[in-house]
Write a protein that holds these residues in place. Structure first.
Motif, PDB file in Angstrom:
ATOM      1  N   MET A  70     -27.165  48.765  -1.899  1.00 39.69           N
ATOM      2  CA  MET A  70     -27.578  47.872  -2.980  1.00 39.69           C
ATOM      3  C   MET A  70     -27.961  46.507  -2.435  1.00 39.69           C
ATOM      4  O   MET A  70     -28.994  45.944  -2.778  1.00 39.69           O
ATOM      5  CB  MET A  70     -26.422  47.681  -3.978  1.00 39.69           C
ATOM      6  N   THR A 122     -26.281  57.995  -1.001  1.00 36.94           N
ATOM      7  CA  THR A 122     -26.590  57.185  -2.177  1.00 36.94           C
ATOM      8  C   THR A 122     -28.086  57.197  -2.405  1.00 36.94           C
ATOM      9  O   THR A 122     -28.851  57.146  -1.448  1.00 36.94           O
ATOM     10  CB  THR A 122     -26.185  55.713  -1.908  1.00 36.94           C
ATOM     11  N   ILE A 124     -31.014  55.035  -4.515  1.00 38.54           N
ATOM     12  CA  ILE A 124     -31.260  53.832  -5.312  1.00 38.54           C
ATOM     13  C   ILE A 124     -32.746  53.766  -5.656  1.00 38.54           C
ATOM     14  O   ILE A 124     -33.591  54.054  -4.803  1.00 38.54           O
ATOM     15  CB  ILE A 124     -30.844  52.580  -4.516  1.00 38.54           C
ATOM     16  N   ARG A 134     -28.766  53.772  -9.600  1.00 36.95           N
ATOM     17  CA  ARG A 134     -28.062  54.124  -8.365  1.00 36.95           C
ATOM     18  C   ARG A 134     -27.219  55.345  -8.674  1.00 36.95           C
ATOM     19  O   ARG A 134     -26.549  55.404  -9.705  1.00 36.95           O
ATOM     20  CB  ARG A 134     -27.151  52.982  -7.924  1.00 36.95           C
TER      21      ARG A 134
END
Ligand code: ADP
Ligand code: MG
Length: 579
Positions: A70, A122, A124, A134
């Motif tokens: 992030m 992850t 995003i 996300r």
């Protein structure tokens, strides 16, 4: 009413993004740099529509955890430096923490990333600078970043993008540079689903050979120079490989590919008179220097650097290159008992040869031989002949390059190359529309070895070149075999002519043109009388007559002026005869 207002954040990001990301190739560069910084040993690059529709860079580097993933999209977020002092000692490619934020501000980005020792990755999604989602995702270790529809939200920038071929060319040249300077990483590249290259990890030499062609590798001279503060190594091409464009010069400073005039001048100066005028040496040079001795933080895209001690760098580089040249020449003289022929003894073609040559080219495009009568004109200089209109006289040829003409209003200077280029260009394009070309088969096919970038270009140009009478086969590894060429071309020297033609077609100047246009311009340029060639008065007269009948005759096909007039009024002013 006050006029000053603070710009909204989104606009600030878009403006800042423009400094880092100006075209698809710069996105590719930033993403590859991040992959290398993350320790990747395998990097795959994919692009669609010259990167304008999609760019994807996938690596097997360290990856990120979900929190870092992030943070990576915030401006000035970086894992690479933490303090001002760190700026003096940058060992990574990135450090400004701007690239991902900038790319995400002007495109739609998906990132999938996973660290090696964890089970889950992850994903995003950020679009136009706005966070979208996300989630946890299954993905291989490493990082994959996909950027779609570059500049979709900044149409002003999108407008500046060039054709798909041109943008692809920029991408290939960036990936080529990165692959040259990081030979221990494997690189794969695809465009519109087709493979452009697939390079396994290799030695620096083998990588250079894979990218620039085996011929380059066979004919280069190694450079090696070391002092406690600088290490200069790589390869330089023999003087005979020098090119008319600077684009075969690869310079890496601490692993970064940069442009640096000081270094390229030092290299060219070391060649000295071994190079013909306006030719540039080919080289792949790496300079490793103490990070404190060089500032890489002077350009948002890190394209240039600043040396602390420029004079020393100049001296070291020219010494390194001179040494390589001398060593090589010494080696050669031991090998050969006969004296070496001078490297550039090759004489300039005479104007007759050039004109006959251009006649042949034009012939292939359906031009009548009579158009080239002046190819036979004698060299003797007669009395100056009248120019149409009848009040004008050829005064002389100046510096074998300009024709001076006396006119009622003053003296006109004509650039002989530009003028002939315009005449031929207009003629070629008129004839090309109707002509059916005749081609000649070569008994011994000519092979042209290409760099990856040239190969990409040639494949795109193939259709148009075959309309002009060329027939090619492509062998693996970027070698093209010419089986037939337009009747108009000299078969004997075809490889050389074709090389020059290729350089010219690929040179930056005409990049806005559509391909067939570029090809015609390059052909006109190759066929036109050269700057620096002596012309007989008859030849000058003929050229001027033709120029007078040609449309657009004030500029050459590249847009440079063909003629400049200095009026008598101007002269009078210079001599203070007029106010
Ligand atoms: P910079 O490279 O200047 O630090 P970027 O915006 O390019 O800034 O990247 C921000 C941060 O995101 C990097 O410092 C790095 O920690 C992380 N990052 C970006 N790309 C990758 C990648 N391919 N693999 C691992 N980490 C990455
Ligand atoms: Mg970066």
């Amino acid at each position: 009413m006050s006029k000053i207002h603070v710009l909204p954040d989104a606009l600030i990001s878009q403006i800042a993004a423009g400094e880092v990301v100006d075209r698809p190739a710069s996105v590719v560069k930033e993403l590859i740099e991040n992959s290398l910084d993350a320790g990747a040993s395998r990097i795959a690059v994919e692009a669609e529509q010259g990167g304008m529709k999609l760019i994807c860079v996938r690596d097997n580097g360290g990856g990120m955890d979900s929190q870092d993933a992030m943070l990576a999209f915030s401006r000035h977020a970086t894992s690479k430096i933490a303090s001002f002092e760190d700026l003096g000692n940058i060992g990574s490619f990135g450090f400004r923490g701007e690239a991902l934020a900038a790319i995400a501000a002007v495109s739609s980005v998906e990132m999938r990333t996973r660290e090696h020792d964890v089970q889950e990755g992850t994903e995003i999604v950020v679009s136009g600078g706005k966070f979208q989602s996300r989630r946890a995702a299954g993905c291989p270790p490493g990082t994959e970043i996909v950027a779609r529809n570059l500049f979709f939200n900044t149409p002003a920038r999108r407008k500046f993008l060039k054709s798909e071929t041109t943008e692809l060319g920029y991408i290939v040249s960036i990936v080529t540079c990165m692959a040259l300077s990081n030979p221990s990483a494997a690189f794969d590249m695809k465009h519109n689903g087709k493979e452009i290259f697939s390079l396994p990890a290799a030695s620096p030499q083998a990588r250079a050979a894979a990218l620039l062609g085996k011929r380059f590798f066979d004919e280069v001279m190694p450079v090696y120079f070391q002092t406690p503060s600088i290490n200069i190594h790589g390869f330089i091409g023999q003087p005979g490989m020098a090119r008319s464009q600077k684009k075969h010069q690869y310079l890496f400073i601490n692993g970064r590919d940069v442009m640096d005039n000081l270094v390229s001048r030092a290299i060219a100066d070391a060649y000295g008179s071994r190079l013909p005028a306006r030719f540039f040496p080919v080289f792949v040079i790496h300079i490793d220097i103490d990070p404190h001795e060089v500032d890489v933080n002077v350009h948002p895209r890190k394209l240039t650097v600043k040396f602390l001690d420029t004079r020393r760098v100049y001296r070291d580089v020219s010494q390194a290159v001179s040494q390589a040249l001398v060593d090589y020449e010494a080696g050669m003289s031991v090998l050969r008992s006969a004296p070496r022929p001078p490297l550039f003894a090759e004489k300039q073609p005479s104007v007759q040869e050039a004109l006959v040559f251009s006649g042949r080219i034009a012939g292939g495009l359906g031009v009548r031989a009579e158009d080239f009568k002046y190819a036979d004109a004698g060299q003797q200089t007669g009395t100056p002949v009248l120019l149409s209109p009848a009040d004008a006289k050829i005064l002389c040829q100046i510096a074998n390059s300009y024709i001076a003409v006396l006119r009622e209003e003053g003296i006109m200077f004509i650039d002989q190359h530009a003028a002939h280029e315009r005449v031929l260009y207009e003629r070629f394009s008129a004839r090309a529309k109707e002509a059916k070309t005749e081609s000649q088969q070569l008994l011994v096919p000519a092979s042209v070895e290409c760099t990856r970038e040239e190969a990409v270009f040639l494949r795109q140009a193939m259709e148009h070149l075959s309309k002009l009478g060329f027939e090619f086969d492509e062998w693996s590894g970027g070698t093209f075999v010419i089986r037939a060429c337009p009747k108009s071309l000299q078969k004997e020297n075809l490889e050389k002519i074709f090389r020059e033609f290729l350089d010219e077609m690929m040179s930056g100047q005409n990049e806005k043109d559509i391909l067939p246009e570029r090809i015609l311009k390059s052909l006109a340029c190759k066929a036109a009388v050269k700057f620096g060639m002596k012309m007989a008065v008859e030849e000058m007269q003929k050229l001027i007559d033709e120029l007078a009948e040609t449309s657009n005759n004030s500029t050459c096909p590249h847009g440079r002026p063909v003629r400049v007039t200095i009026g008598f009024e101007e002269l009078e002013r210079r001599f203070y005869r007029r106010g």
